[in-house]
Write a protein that holds these residues in place. Structure first.
Motif, short mmCIF file in Angstrom:
data_model
loop_
_atom_site.label_atom_id
_atom_site.label_comp_id
_atom_site.label_asym_id
_atom_site.label_seq_id
_atom_site.Cartn_x
_atom_site.Cartn_y
_atom_site.Cartn_z
N ARG A 42 43.08 70.41 -42.78
CA ARG A 42 41.83 69.94 -42.54
C ARG A 42 41.45 69.03 -43.73
NH1 ARG A 42 37.63 74.37 -41.09
NH2 ARG A 42 39.02 74.49 -39.32
N GLY A 43 41.44 69.38 -44.71
CA GLY A 43 40.91 68.37 -45.96
C GLY A 43 41.72 67.23 -45.83
N LEU A 44 42.83 66.96 -45.62
CA LEU A 44 43.60 65.83 -45.37
C LEU A 44 42.87 64.86 -44.29
CD1 LEU A 44 46.00 63.97 -46.41
CD2 LEU A 44 47.42 65.24 -44.85
N ALA A 45 42.48 65.77 -43.17
CA ALA A 45 42.00 65.06 -42.13
C ALA A 45 40.75 64.43 -42.22
CB ALA A 45 42.13 65.81 -40.89
N GLU A 46 39.89 65.06 -43.15
CA GLU A 46 38.55 64.38 -43.63
C GLU A 46 38.71 63.19 -44.36
OE1 GLU A 46 36.89 67.55 -45.56
OE2 GLU A 46 36.38 69.05 -44.00
N LEU A 47 39.82 63.18 -45.56
CA LEU A 47 39.96 61.73 -46.20
C LEU A 47 40.49 60.82 -45.31
CD1 LEU A 47 40.86 63.50 -49.58
CD2 LEU A 47 38.87 62.28 -48.96
N GLU A 48 41.91 61.09 -44.77
CA GLU A 48 42.36 60.18 -44.07
C GLU A 48 42.95 60.53 -42.55
OE1 GLU A 48 42.71 57.18 -45.00
OE2 GLU A 48 42.68 56.87 -47.20
N PRO A 49 42.10 60.45 -41.73
CA PRO A 49 42.30 61.09 -40.49
C PRO A 49 43.67 60.67 -39.72
CG PRO A 49 39.96 60.33 -40.38
CD PRO A 49 40.73 59.86 -41.71
N THR A 50 44.11 59.62 -40.01
CA THR A 50 45.36 58.94 -39.32
C THR A 50 46.76 59.71 -39.83
OG1 THR A 50 45.41 57.09 -41.00
CG2 THR A 50 44.17 56.79 -38.64
N LEU A 51 46.55 60.27 -41.13
CA LEU A 51 47.73 60.93 -41.76
C LEU A 51 47.75 62.25 -41.41
CD1 LEU A 51 47.68 59.38 -45.24
CD2 LEU A 51 48.66 58.50 -43.16
N ALA A 52 46.64 62.79 -40.78
CA ALA A 52 46.61 64.29 -40.68
C ALA A 52 47.78 64.82 -39.53
CB ALA A 52 45.37 64.73 -40.23
N GLN A 53 48.47 63.76 -38.75
CA GLN A 53 49.40 64.52 -37.58
C GLN A 53 50.67 64.43 -38.25
OE1 GLN A 53 48.72 62.09 -34.13
NE2 GLN A 53 46.76 63.41 -33.49
N VAL A 83 50.76 62.55 -50.60
CA VAL A 83 51.48 63.25 -49.73
C VAL A 83 52.71 63.54 -49.91
CG1 VAL A 83 49.70 62.50 -47.98
CG2 VAL A 83 51.53 61.00 -48.47
N TRP A 84 53.60 64.21 -49.07
CA TRP A 84 54.95 64.53 -49.06
C TRP A 84 55.18 65.18 -47.78
CZ3 TRP A 84 51.38 66.95 -52.10
CH2 TRP A 84 51.28 68.35 -52.06
N HIS A 85 56.64 65.01 -47.36
CA HIS A 85 57.07 65.63 -46.21
C HIS A 85 57.51 67.05 -46.56
CE1 HIS A 85 57.01 61.93 -43.78
NE2 HIS A 85 57.55 61.34 -44.56
N ARG A 86 57.56 68.14 -45.62
CA ARG A 86 57.83 69.47 -46.03
C ARG A 86 59.14 69.65 -46.64
NH1 ARG A 86 55.85 71.50 -40.01
NH2 ARG A 86 53.76 72.10 -40.75
N PHE A 114 51.30 64.69 -41.78
CA PHE A 114 51.50 65.48 -43.01
C PHE A 114 50.24 66.69 -43.07
CE2 PHE A 114 52.27 61.12 -44.19
CZ PHE A 114 53.67 61.22 -44.82
N HIS A 115 50.76 67.91 -43.61
CA HIS A 115 49.98 68.92 -43.42
C HIS A 115 49.30 69.48 -44.58
CE1 HIS A 115 51.42 69.09 -39.16
NE2 HIS A 115 52.59 68.88 -39.66
N GLN A 116 49.73 68.88 -45.93
CA GLN A 116 49.10 69.24 -47.00
C GLN A 116 49.46 67.82 -47.97
OE1 GLN A 116 51.51 72.27 -48.92
NE2 GLN A 116 53.40 71.54 -47.83
#
Length: 373
Positions: free
Chosen positions: A136-147, A101-104, A149-151
């Motif tokens: 969405r894909g990130l949320a499926e793998l690690e839901p707690t990171l979805a808010q 993951v990375w920040h924008r 990170f966006h990619q």
């Protein structure tokens, strides 16, 4: 051809770190009389493997290493379950992949990293392909990171194990075969060869930085310092090793059992073995908090620092320096990822006088002649 392991020649192993324990146990399992000595203490904290995160992430590591190390890491992913299965104690092992993951604002770093993965994929087309993740894909793998990170990127099939469980299980398995480690026993390579002259057999020097004075290859050993934090964070539920890309503070977070996490990434050209620095600790903890705020309520179990044995090109090597005398060293930061390949390459040479596996994986393995004397 050399006498095989089945002929039960004695083996003296110097160094009871990861490689020393693996080799000692494999040889003992083959019926070999083994003597294992180490200059350190019984708690094992003198070994670089004690501090490691023990991630098995060949594709993720390809951003900083050579295809040969990646190939050895891929080999280890299927070899580790076989090695663990025969131990007397359970060892935590998983293959849930690696999340990147990375920040924008760090998107250029992500582009650079993706380019390096693409280069590795072209060099080693048999590797699993990275998968690009949207929110969405990130949320499926690690839901707690979805808010936060966006990619991201998902590297399938990569894994990890619990380093300390493994080290303890290796010691227990050796003891079950009547082999105890002789702690606080410092032997030089010359002293080991004197013992070999009296008793015959093999000498395997796996002392890491402890072998620096005896390292006979042209390339000198050096220490590369690493610092890690071990945390207990009940509010964090990461299911797989996660890496944060950042131009200054890239980190990895390796989840172990019971909400214990190993966080690290510092690479310092130094053989300083002093405790972790305040600066590195602040950087690691700040970056971890940026990945998941639950780390803010975690508890620091340990701040650890150690130096990894490293050759100038950061690649491992096996050298035969005298008949039936092998130096195994230079595992750098990839010890758990490449040690099964190095183990099997050494055993193949001892059993068959062959370096076929080493050549296949491009492991530097130098011998005195086509076969041992």
């Amino acid at each position: 051809m050399p006498e095989s392991v089945q002929s039960q020649l004695p083996v003296l192993v110097l160094g009871a770190g990861l490689m020393g324990r693996l080799l000692a146990l494999s040889l003992a399992q083959a019926g070999h009389p083994v003597r294992l000595v180490d200059a350190g203490q019984p708690d094992g904290s003198g070994a670089a493997a004690w501090v490691a995160a023990a991630m098995l992430a060949p594709l993720a590591e390809s951003a900083i290493t050579e295809p040969s190390v990646v190939a050895m890491g891929q080999y280890a992913l299927t070899r580790w379950p076989q090695l663990i299965k025969g131990l007397t104690r359970p060892v935590y092992f998983q293959r849930n992949g690696t999340l990147i993951v990375w920040h924008r604002q760090d998107a250029p770093e992500a582009q650079r990293f993706s380019g390096l993965l693409a280069q590795t994929g072209r060099a080693l087309p048999e590797l699993p392909k990275p998968r690009t993740l949207d929110g969405r894909g990130l949320a499926e793998l690690e839901p707690t990171l979805a808010q936060r990170f966006h990619q991201g990127l998902y590297l399938p099939e990569e894994g990890q194990l619990d380093n300390r469980q493994l080290l303890a299980a290796l010691v227990d398995s050796l003891a079950a075969r009547g082999i105890s480690i002789e702690w606080n026993t410092a032997l030089t390579l010359e002293q080991a060869q004197d013992i070999q002259s009296d008793q015959g057999g093999w000498v395997l020097d796996c002392r890491g930085l402890g072998a620096r004075a005896d390292w006979q290859a042209p390339q000198a050993l050096r220490g590369v310092r690493g610092e890690v934090v071990r945390l207990h964070a009940p509010d964090v539920t990461l299911q797989r090793p996660t890496r944060l890309l950042h131009p200054r503070y890239p980190i990895y977070i390796a989840p172990k059992e019971n909400h214990v996490f190993v966080i690290g990434a510092t690479e310092i050209e130094s053989d300083d073995m002093s405790p972790a620095s305040v600066r590195s600790t602040l950087e690691l903890l700040s970056a971890a908090y940026a990945v998941h705020p639950g780390f803010g309520e975690g508890r620091i179990l340990e701040l650890c620092a150690h130096c990894r044995p490293t050759l100038p090109d950061n690649l491992p090597a096996v050298h035969e320096v005298a008949p039936r005398v092998l130096q195994v060293n230079g595992l750098y930061r990839h010890g758990f990822m490449i040690s099964p390949a190095m183990l099997d390459a050494v055993l193949e040479w001892m059993q068959q006088g062959s370096t076929e596996l080493a050549e296949q994986l491009q492991l530097r393995f130098t011998t005195l002649a086509a076969t041992p004397a």
